[in-house]
Write a protein that holds these residues in place. Structure first.
Motif, PDB file in Angstrom:
ATOM      1  N   MET A 183      15.604  -0.998  -7.578  1.00  0.00           N
ATOM      2  CA  MET A 183      14.574  -0.026  -7.223  1.00  0.00           C
ATOM      3  C   MET A 183      13.209  -0.711  -7.305  1.00  0.00           C
ATOM      4  O   MET A 183      12.960  -1.504  -8.201  1.00  0.00           O
ATOM      5  CB  MET A 183      14.599   1.159  -8.166  1.00  0.00           C
ATOM      6  CG  MET A 183      13.518   2.164  -7.838  1.00  0.00           C
ATOM      7  SD  MET A 183      13.767   3.723  -8.637  1.00  0.00           S
ATOM      8  CE  MET A 183      12.239   3.842  -9.520  1.00  0.00           C
ATOM      9  N   VAL A 184      12.359  -0.342  -6.370  1.00  0.00           N
ATOM     10  CA  VAL A 184      11.000  -0.881  -6.373  1.00  0.00           C
ATOM     11  C   VAL A 184      10.010   0.287  -6.334  1.00  0.00           C
ATOM     12  O   VAL A 184      10.285   1.327  -5.741  1.00  0.00           O
ATOM     13  CB  VAL A 184      10.777  -1.859  -5.196  1.00  0.00           C
ATOM     14  CG1 VAL A 184      10.778  -1.135  -3.863  1.00  0.00           C
ATOM     15  CG2 VAL A 184       9.496  -2.637  -5.363  1.00  0.00           C
ATOM     16  N   ASP A 185       8.887   0.101  -7.007  1.00  0.00           N
ATOM     17  CA  ASP A 185       7.780   1.039  -6.947  1.00  0.00           C
ATOM     18  C   ASP A 185       6.683   0.377  -6.130  1.00  0.00           C
ATOM     19  O   ASP A 185       6.289  -0.753  -6.431  1.00  0.00           O
ATOM     20  CB  ASP A 185       7.238   1.336  -8.347  1.00  0.00           C
ATOM     21  CG  ASP A 185       8.241   2.051  -9.232  1.00  0.00           C
ATOM     22  OD1 ASP A 185       9.192   2.641  -8.701  1.00  0.00           O
ATOM     23  OD2 ASP A 185       8.052   2.023 -10.463  1.00  0.00           O
ATOM     24  N   LEU A 186       6.221   1.066  -5.094  1.00  0.00           N
ATOM     25  CA  LEU A 186       5.122   0.554  -4.270  1.00  0.00           C
ATOM     26  C   LEU A 186       3.939   1.497  -4.405  1.00  0.00           C
ATOM     27  O   LEU A 186       4.081   2.705  -4.211  1.00  0.00           O
ATOM     28  CB  LEU A 186       5.545   0.442  -2.807  1.00  0.00           C
ATOM     29  CG  LEU A 186       6.613  -0.589  -2.485  1.00  0.00           C
ATOM     30  CD1 LEU A 186       6.925  -0.587  -0.997  1.00  0.00           C
ATOM     31  CD2 LEU A 186       6.191  -1.980  -2.929  1.00  0.00           C
ATOM     32  N   ASN A 187       2.788   0.951  -4.739  1.00  0.00           N
ATOM     33  CA  ASN A 187       1.571   1.728  -4.919  1.00  0.00           C
ATOM     34  C   ASN A 187       0.527   1.233  -3.928  1.00  0.00           C
ATOM     35  O   ASN A 187       0.276   0.029  -3.842  1.00  0.00           O
ATOM     36  CB  ASN A 187       1.055   1.569  -6.351  1.00  0.00           C
ATOM     37  CG  ASN A 187       2.108   1.981  -7.356  1.00  0.00           C
ATOM     38  OD1 ASN A 187       2.533   3.125  -7.376  1.00  0.00           O
ATOM     39  ND2 ASN A 187       2.554   1.055  -8.172  1.00  0.00           N
ATOM     40  N   LEU A 188      -0.054   2.170  -3.187  1.00  0.00           N
ATOM     41  CA  LEU A 188      -1.071   1.787  -2.225  1.00  0.00           C
ATOM     42  C   LEU A 188      -2.008   2.943  -1.957  1.00  0.00           C
ATOM     43  O   LEU A 188      -1.719   4.085  -2.320  1.00  0.00           O
ATOM     44  CB  LEU A 188      -0.442   1.291  -0.924  1.00  0.00           C
ATOM     45  CG  LEU A 188       0.505   2.239  -0.206  1.00  0.00           C
ATOM     46  CD1 LEU A 188       0.083   2.405   1.229  1.00  0.00           C
ATOM     47  CD2 LEU A 188       1.902   1.660  -0.264  1.00  0.00           C
ATOM     48  N   ALA A 189      -3.136   2.649  -1.349  1.00  0.00           N
ATOM     49  CA  ALA A 189      -4.122   3.663  -1.016  1.00  0.00           C
ATOM     50  C   ALA A 189      -4.817   3.284   0.281  1.00  0.00           C
ATOM     51  O   ALA A 189      -4.900   2.100   0.625  1.00  0.00           O
ATOM     52  CB  ALA A 189      -5.147   3.791  -2.142  1.00  0.00           C
ATOM     53  N   TYR A 190      -5.307   4.301   0.980  1.00  0.00           N
ATOM     54  CA  TYR A 190      -6.086   4.061   2.191  1.00  0.00           C
ATOM     55  C   TYR A 190      -7.235   5.069   2.222  1.00  0.00           C
ATOM     56  O   TYR A 190      -7.046   6.256   1.933  1.00  0.00           O
ATOM     57  CB  TYR A 190      -5.234   4.209   3.456  1.00  0.00           C
ATOM     58  CG  TYR A 190      -6.029   3.881   4.698  1.00  0.00           C
ATOM     59  CD1 TYR A 190      -6.223   2.565   5.081  1.00  0.00           C
ATOM     60  CD2 TYR A 190      -6.630   4.883   5.444  1.00  0.00           C
ATOM     61  CE1 TYR A 190      -6.995   2.255   6.190  1.00  0.00           C
ATOM     62  CE2 TYR A 190      -7.390   4.579   6.557  1.00  0.00           C
ATOM     63  CZ  TYR A 190      -7.577   3.268   6.929  1.00  0.00           C
ATOM     64  OH  TYR A 190      -8.346   2.962   8.016  1.00  0.00           O
ATOM     65  N   THR A 191      -8.418   4.600   2.584  1.00  0.00           N
ATOM     66  CA  THR A 191      -9.621   5.432   2.651  1.00  0.00           C
ATOM     67  C   THR A 191     -10.211   5.372   4.050  1.00  0.00           C
ATOM     68  O   THR A 191     -10.255   4.307   4.668  1.00  0.00           O
ATOM     69  CB  THR A 191     -10.683   4.933   1.639  1.00  0.00           C
ATOM     70  OG1 THR A 191     -10.136   5.014   0.337  1.00  0.00           O
ATOM     71  CG2 THR A 191     -11.957   5.757   1.725  1.00  0.00           C
TER      72      THR A 191
END
Length: 164
Positions: free
Chosen positions: A1-9
């Motif tokens: 399992m992988v956790d991916l964290n990202l954001a876009y503005t």
């Protein structure tokens, strides 16, 4: 399992757009997005509200085949006027839609940021190529989600579905 964290503005009211969106209009749009997500986010096929009680909405979202982070998700959604909306999924994934001021503090300097915490059980953390491929795909999806949400809110203000 992988956790991916990202954001876009993205800027909500860049130079030359009309109408300039206000906080109440943006908030009306986000409240509609909670209940009719498919109108705002191109990768969502359908959104069924299971419960709407005391400001907390539980919904079932289905994603278009191969375009979302999963096929479907059950979400509990809470709103925090005027700053953000939280979407908590049963698998631990978490999404936050944030409306924030930029340094100028005016309507022309409002921003919308989507923050994603994806829990992806089908991808091994050690599979670097798969992780990078999924991260690139989800980055594109997040950009499209933010920008299409702003565009849809603006169109709804233009056609009267959201009050001016």
């Amino acid at each position: 399992m992988v956790d991916l964290n990202l954001a876009y503005t993205s800027k909500i009211n860049p130079e030359g757009v009309s109408p300039v969106l206000t906080i109440p209009q943006i908030w009306q749009g986000l409240q509609r997005k909670i209940r009719f997500a498919h109108e705002f986010v191109p990768v969502i096929e359908s959104c069924e509200v299971l419960e709407d009680k005391d400001g907390v909405v539980t919904r079932q979202v289905k994603f278009k085949k191969g375009q979302g982070p999963m096929d479907e998700a059950r979400e509990v959604v809470r709103s925090y006027y005027p700053a953000w909306v939280d979407f908590q999924q049963d698998d631990g994934s978490h999404i936050r839609n944030i409306v924030s001021d930029g340094p100028g503090g005016s309507l022309k300097d409002l921003h919308m940021t989507y923050v994603f915490e994806f829990r992806l059980p089908d991808i091994a953390e050690s599979d670097t190529a798969a992780v990078e491929k999924e991260l690139a795909r989800l980055k594109g999806m997040s950009k499209k989600a933010v920008e299409s949400s702003i565009e849809v809110i603006r169109e709804m203000v233009k056609d009267g579905r959201i009050a001016s």
